[in-house]
Scaffold this motif. Structure first.
Motif: not given
Lengths: 302, 322
Positions: A274-290
């Motif tokens: 579960w410590l990987l969660a912050p990395g996964l959280a970055a994906i939708p944010v970056l995708l939205a900007f993209l």
């Protein structure tokens, strides 16, 4: 376009509301609960409960500390588990995202301001200024961006306070990224300078300041806007990279990169996924900007 | 050849400017390798000053720059105070490792991107193109760092891949075929991360460039003459679309080297990245300067190569430029 902006808003809202949505302050330690897996929330007659030592504690909305939800002390609620010091990963993820976002936005403002200034001066005055600024730009592009970032960071003191390191990394990221916007804006100004209405205004005796402010800067708005949507995610990534490498904001302030650095430890990977969660959280944010940037580029090209 | 000479001169000028600037920056940096001993009661201030003088740090600035530059031209990058050894041999293996990684990643990324981009461009609006566009968008949104750690997780959980390093124990005793296999096994994950990061960007550009040439009048006339589809795509349209792609090749090198730095640190690949990071942390400016210069050299050479290739393959540039 509207839907994509809506998606962006939905993704960013939790980060902006971190202080309200997170059940714990980012630095609050629960030393007796290190590396706890995500807390299971039990629903009994449609009401949420959390189990602790065989007892059930109700998960309460608006527990009265200005936060959205929480449980009474002996029980804990870690929606995404906890880290080595028993800190809530979910809370830290939200606060860390806010920090990344703040860095991205501030750095973008800075580099757009620099890019606008350099681009307008180079495009409008041309000649000597143009040569100097564009050669400087080539110089800044002569290094891979992360190498440049680290090299500049190497020159500054390593051990500084959290606020200082936030400002330093924001300033470096913003200052390093001015070249691309500057080149694009220079192009816009170069072609805009010869447009009929600009020539007419000049013919009527308009000064440099007036021409730039009134006629040329508005022309650059479109390019500046697209660049902003492209730069913000890039700069958020740069912030993640810096803090991952241990050169961004330090403990106890969370940042996505710093949290990922913890997740990289061998035992963490093996046992505490579960410590990987912050990395996964970055994906939708970056995708939205993209997606927004894509839609914007597409609309401008039509 | 005038064009090549001019590009070469331009690249050399850029490198000299980078060297002057980075050297100056390293001088104004607060603290150096010796400042870690400043508060140490066992080492007197006089000793530190003597050590500084011994390492030549007390000479005037232009002299030091001249000595440093002369050394670099001889292949001597100075002396690393943290490693207590000359910098050049430290760098050699690291350079090979980084270039191996980025070279393979570039190769595979283009091998994927060109067919996929072309295929996608010939099917605009159909589900294949939409799927590929959606996939590239999603991949673009996944940070290399996250990919690296996710694949590391896979390696740890399954044991299919090593979790770092460049070679297994006993590498030197293996036969050449085994050595190659061992290297490939260690490289697989880092290269995969870099390819997954780079390929989506390339696919998008290939697709855009192909779309433009597909609309060109010469493409229509070639199709009307009944040239077979595959021949049309690869022999007639691809060379015409190559121009922006070749310059992209040069430009993407910078992004690739940056991504490689992160991946190397995250996945424990002994390339330039970890060395650079350690040097930054230890204020070992001889190594910092050497790596900065090297990365600039890579980038300038990459762009120069792209310029020259472009000049060779695109007659439009030759006519404009004489």
């Amino acid at each position: 376009m509207k839907r994509r902006c809506g998606f962006l808003a939905v993704v960013l809202a939790p980060l902006l509301l971190a202080g309200f949505l997170a059940p714990y302050p980012y630095a609050e330690q629960h030393r007796e609960h290190p590396y706890v897996p995500p807390t299971a929330v039990h629903f009994i007659r449609a009401r949420p409960f959390v189990q602790e030592d065989g007892h059930l504690y109700p998960l309460r909305l608006f527990p009265g500390n200005g936060r959205l939800f929480g449980v009474d002390p002996p029980a804990v609620v870690f929606l995404l588990g906890s880290d080595a010091y028993g800190r809530d990963v979910f809370s830290r993820l939200l606060y860390g995202g806010r920090l990344s976002l703040a860095t991205g936005l501030l750095a973008t403002l800075l580099s757009l301001a620099l890019g606008l200034a350099a681009g307008v001066v180079a495009g409008y005055f041309g000649g000597w200024w143009d040569g100097l600024l564009m050669r400087g730009g080539e110089l800044a592009m002569a290094l891979p961006w992360l190498y440049l970032l680290l090299a500049v960071r190497a020159v500054l003191p390593l051990h500084i306070s959290t606020l200082d390191s936030f400002l330093v990394s924001t300033a470096i990221i913003g200052a390093v990224g001015w070249v691309r916007p500057a080149r694009l804006i220079r192009g816009v100004v170069l072609s805009g300078k010869e447009r009929g209405f600009v020539l007419a205004a000049r013919g009527f005796g308009a000064g440099h300041g007036y021409l730039i402010r009134r006629h040329l800067l508005p022309l650059t708005a479109g390019v500046a806007g697209t660049q902003a949507t492209l730069l913000i995610p890039q700069f958020m990534l740069a912030e993640m990279a810096l803090s991952f490498l241990g050169l961004g904001v330090g403990e106890p302030v969370p940042s996505w990169g710093g949290m990922l650095n913890e997740a990289r430890q061998y035992h963490a990977l093996l046992l505490h996924g579960w410590l990987l969660a912050p990395g996964l959280a970055a994906i939708p944010v970056l995708l939205a900007f993209l997606l927004v940037a894509d839609a914007w580029l597409f609309r401008r090209s039509e | 050849m005038k064009y090549a000479g001019r590009r070469l001169l331009h690249g050399a000028g850029l490198l000299v400017a980078v060297s002057v600037l980075s050297f100056l920056l390293a001088q104004v940096a607060p603290g150096d390798f010796y400042s870690q001993w400043r508060g140490d009661p066992r080492i007197s201030t006089a000793t530190v000053a003597a050590l500084r003088a011994q390492s030549g740090m007390a000479r005037p600035l232009p002299v030091r720059y001249g000595a440093w530059m002369a050394g670099i031209l001889r292949g001597d990058f100075g002396y690393s105070l943290a490693y207590r050894s000359p910098v050049a041999p430290l760098l050699k293996e690291r350079i090979v490792a980084t270039l191996l990684l980025t070279g393979c990643a570039t190769l595979f990324a283009w091998l994927i991107a060109i067919p996929l981009g072309i295929w996608s461009a010939t099917r605009t609006g159909m589900w294949g193109d939409r799927l590929s566009t959606a996939a590239t968008s999603l991949l673009l949104a996944i940070p290399d760092l996250v990919l690296a750690i996710a694949l590391l997780l896979l390696a740890v959980q399954t044991g299919w891949f090593p979790t770092g390093g460049k070679e297994s124990r006993g590498y030197s005793r293996m036969g050449p075929v085994q050595q190659l296999r061992d290297l490939a096994w260690h490289m697989a994950l880092p290269v995969a991360v870099l390819v997954l990061g780079l390929a989506p960007v390339l696919v998008r550009h290939v697709r855009a460039a192909m779309l433009e040439t597909l609309d060109a009048p010469f493409a229509l006339s070639a199709r009307a003459q009944g040239i077979p589809r595959r021949r049309l795509l690869f022999r007639h349209l691809l060379p015409a679309a190559l121009n922006p792609l070749v310059s992209l090749c040069g430009v993407s090198l910078g992004t690739l080297l940056s991504a490689s730095l992160l991946v190397e640190v995250a996945m424990g690949w002994p390339g330039l990245g970890p060395l650079f990071l350690e040097a930054v942390m230890a204020r070992d400016f001889a190594v910092v300067l050497a790596v900065v210069m090297l990365s600039a050299v890579f980038l300038v050479l990459g762009n120069l190569a792209a310029d020259l290739v472009l000049y060779r393959i695109d007659p439009r540039i030759r006519t404009v430029d004489g």
